[in-house]
Design a protein around this motif. Sequence first.
Motif, short mmCIF file in Angstrom:
data_model
loop_
_atom_site.label_atom_id
_atom_site.label_comp_id
_atom_site.label_asym_id
_atom_site.label_seq_id
_atom_site.Cartn_x
_atom_site.Cartn_y
_atom_site.Cartn_z
N PRO A 68 -17.94 15.26 31.70
CA PRO A 68 -17.60 16.43 32.65
C PRO A 68 -17.99 15.94 34.03
O PRO A 68 -17.14 16.17 34.89
CB PRO A 68 -18.19 17.59 32.26
CG PRO A 68 -18.70 17.64 30.94
CD PRO A 68 -18.59 16.00 30.55
N PHE A 126 -15.52 27.64 35.94
CA PHE A 126 -15.29 26.85 34.83
C PHE A 126 -16.10 25.67 35.09
O PHE A 126 -16.92 24.96 34.13
CB PHE A 126 -13.65 26.64 34.69
CG PHE A 126 -13.42 25.69 33.68
CD1 PHE A 126 -13.52 25.85 32.33
CD2 PHE A 126 -13.31 24.27 33.99
CE1 PHE A 126 -13.08 24.77 31.52
CE2 PHE A 126 -12.84 23.11 33.14
CZ PHE A 126 -12.84 23.38 31.92
N TRP A 127 -15.87 25.01 36.07
CA TRP A 127 -16.59 23.94 36.36
C TRP A 127 -18.09 23.93 36.41
O TRP A 127 -18.72 23.08 36.13
CB TRP A 127 -15.92 22.96 37.79
CG TRP A 127 -14.64 22.53 37.48
CD1 TRP A 127 -13.46 22.97 37.91
CD2 TRP A 127 -14.32 21.37 36.82
NE1 TRP A 127 -12.24 21.97 37.27
CE2 TRP A 127 -13.09 21.13 36.69
CE3 TRP A 127 -15.21 20.58 35.99
CZ2 TRP A 127 -12.62 19.82 35.74
CZ3 TRP A 127 -14.57 19.41 35.44
CH2 TRP A 127 -13.33 19.24 35.24
N TYR A 152 -15.24 15.39 37.07
CA TYR A 152 -15.10 16.34 38.34
C TYR A 152 -15.25 15.34 39.47
O TYR A 152 -14.81 15.60 40.60
CB TYR A 152 -16.55 17.09 38.31
CG TYR A 152 -16.54 17.76 39.78
CD1 TYR A 152 -15.98 18.97 39.86
CD2 TYR A 152 -17.60 17.28 40.53
CE1 TYR A 152 -16.14 19.64 41.12
CE2 TYR A 152 -17.78 17.86 41.72
CZ TYR A 152 -16.95 18.97 42.19
OH TYR A 152 -17.16 19.54 43.36
N GLY A 208 -23.48 20.39 30.75
CA GLY A 208 -23.64 18.98 30.57
C GLY A 208 -25.17 18.41 31.21
O GLY A 208 -25.66 17.53 30.97
N LEU A 239 -19.22 24.02 32.83
CA LEU A 239 -18.85 22.96 32.20
C LEU A 239 -20.15 21.82 32.80
O LEU A 239 -20.93 21.13 31.85
CB LEU A 239 -17.79 22.39 32.43
CG LEU A 239 -17.35 21.36 31.63
CD1 LEU A 239 -17.05 21.72 29.92
CD2 LEU A 239 -16.06 20.76 31.93
#
Length: 107
Positions: A81, A46-47, A85, A54, A50
């Motif tokens: 994002p 997911f990260w 993070y 970005g 994302l």
Amino acid sequence: MLGTVQVYVFLILAIALFVVEVWALVDAARRPTPAFTTAGKRTKNFWLLLLAVGAVVGFLNVPVPGGAGTGTFLMFIAVVPAGIYLADVRPAVSGYSGRRPPRGGGW
């Protein structure tokens, strides 16, 4: 002359934001997968997705030197994002190295 200074300031700002986005993406890629779920955060995939989106949007919004900027608003949205993070997820997963502790108590 003022317009030229503004273009260079905008260029430096866009490059700085892009560097932050790439830094967050590389850092997330280097962390072990179980660290994200163990820390109670979303999954690593997911990260990575994302942060990659970005970074791509940030790259596309870096203006051509000497030209006009294309998407100021998108440039600032793309760094959000990475900021989340780096401020929230990175400290939570930084304690998990993914390495096993050494066996036994030998020297």
